[in-house]
Scaffold this motif. Structure first.
Motif, PDB file in Angstrom:
ATOM      1  N   ASP A  17       0.864  -1.178   0.000  1.00 26.14           N
ATOM      2  CA  ASP A  17       0.000   0.000   0.000  1.00 26.14           C
ATOM      3  C   ASP A  17       0.903   1.230   0.000  1.00 26.14           C
ATOM      4  OD1 ASP A  17      -1.922   1.932   0.261  1.00 26.14           O
ATOM      5  OD2 ASP A  17      -2.550   1.336   2.272  1.00 26.14           O
ATOM      6  N   LEU A  18       1.015   1.860  -1.147  1.00 27.87           N
ATOM      7  CA  LEU A  18       1.913   3.000  -1.281  1.00 27.87           C
ATOM      8  C   LEU A  18       1.321   4.279  -0.700  1.00 27.87           C
ATOM      9  CD1 LEU A  18       3.180   2.356  -4.923  1.00 27.87           C
ATOM     10  CD2 LEU A  18       4.175   1.586  -2.767  1.00 27.87           C
ATOM     11  N   GLY A  19       0.023   4.286  -0.486  1.00 29.71           N
ATOM     12  CA  GLY A  19      -0.638   5.475   0.040  1.00 29.71           C
ATOM     13  C   GLY A  19      -0.229   5.840   1.455  1.00 29.71           C
ATOM     14  N   ILE A  20       0.237   4.875   2.206  1.00 28.90           N
ATOM     15  CA  ILE A  20       0.597   5.151   3.604  1.00 28.90           C
ATOM     16  C   ILE A  20       2.066   5.534   3.766  1.00 28.90           C
ATOM     17  CG2 ILE A  20      -1.204   3.639   4.487  1.00 28.90           C
ATOM     18  CD1 ILE A  20       0.982   1.553   5.044  1.00 28.90           C
ATOM     19  N   LEU A  21       2.839   5.459   2.681  1.00 28.64           N
ATOM     20  CA  LEU A  21       4.266   5.745   2.760  1.00 28.64           C
ATOM     21  C   LEU A  21       4.549   7.212   2.479  1.00 28.64           C
ATOM     22  CD1 LEU A  21       5.675   2.653   0.826  1.00 28.64           C
ATOM     23  CD2 LEU A  21       5.467   2.944   3.291  1.00 28.64           C
ATOM     24  N   SER A  22       5.550   7.743   3.171  1.00 27.62           N
ATOM     25  CA  SER A  22       5.978   9.116   2.922  1.00 27.62           C
ATOM     26  C   SER A  22       6.842   9.155   1.666  1.00 27.62           C
ATOM     27  CB  SER A  22       6.795   9.629   4.113  1.00 27.62           C
ATOM     28  OG  SER A  22       8.040   8.944   4.181  1.00 27.62           O
ATOM     29  N   VAL A  23       7.171  10.345   1.221  1.00 23.24           N
ATOM     30  CA  VAL A  23       8.016  10.494   0.034  1.00 23.24           C
ATOM     31  C   VAL A  23       9.381   9.839   0.283  1.00 23.24           C
ATOM     32  CG1 VAL A  23       9.203  12.168  -1.440  1.00 23.24           C
ATOM     33  CG2 VAL A  23       6.838  12.581  -0.749  1.00 23.24           C
ATOM     34  N   ALA A  24       9.938  10.043   1.446  1.00 26.43           N
ATOM     35  CA  ALA A  24      11.238   9.438   1.762  1.00 26.43           C
ATOM     36  C   ALA A  24      11.136   7.915   1.772  1.00 26.43           C
ATOM     37  CB  ALA A  24      11.737   9.946   3.115  1.00 26.43           C
TER      38      ALA A  24
END
Length: 61
Positions: A17-24
């Protein structure tokens, strides 16, 4: 016949789930994936090299 033989041997993991990850974290994730791609390409190159060597060894003049 065993019914377990009909089951797939490898199950693909669910996409992250990429939505929960920050840009870093996304940048780190991309770096990990690129490292894994490089490792897979190196394995392909090694296997291709072994295959070519075997073919050259058994090639008839």
């Amino acid at each position: 016949m065993n019914l377990d033989d009909l089951e797939p041997r490898k199950v693909k993991p669910a996409p992250r789930d990429l939505g929960i990850l920050s840009v870093a974290e996304l940048n780190d994730y991309i770096a990990e994936l690129e490292a894994e791609i490089a490792r897979a390409r190196a394995a392909i190159d090694a296997k291709q090299s072994h295959k070519n060597a075997a073919e050259a060894l058994f090639k008839r003049p």
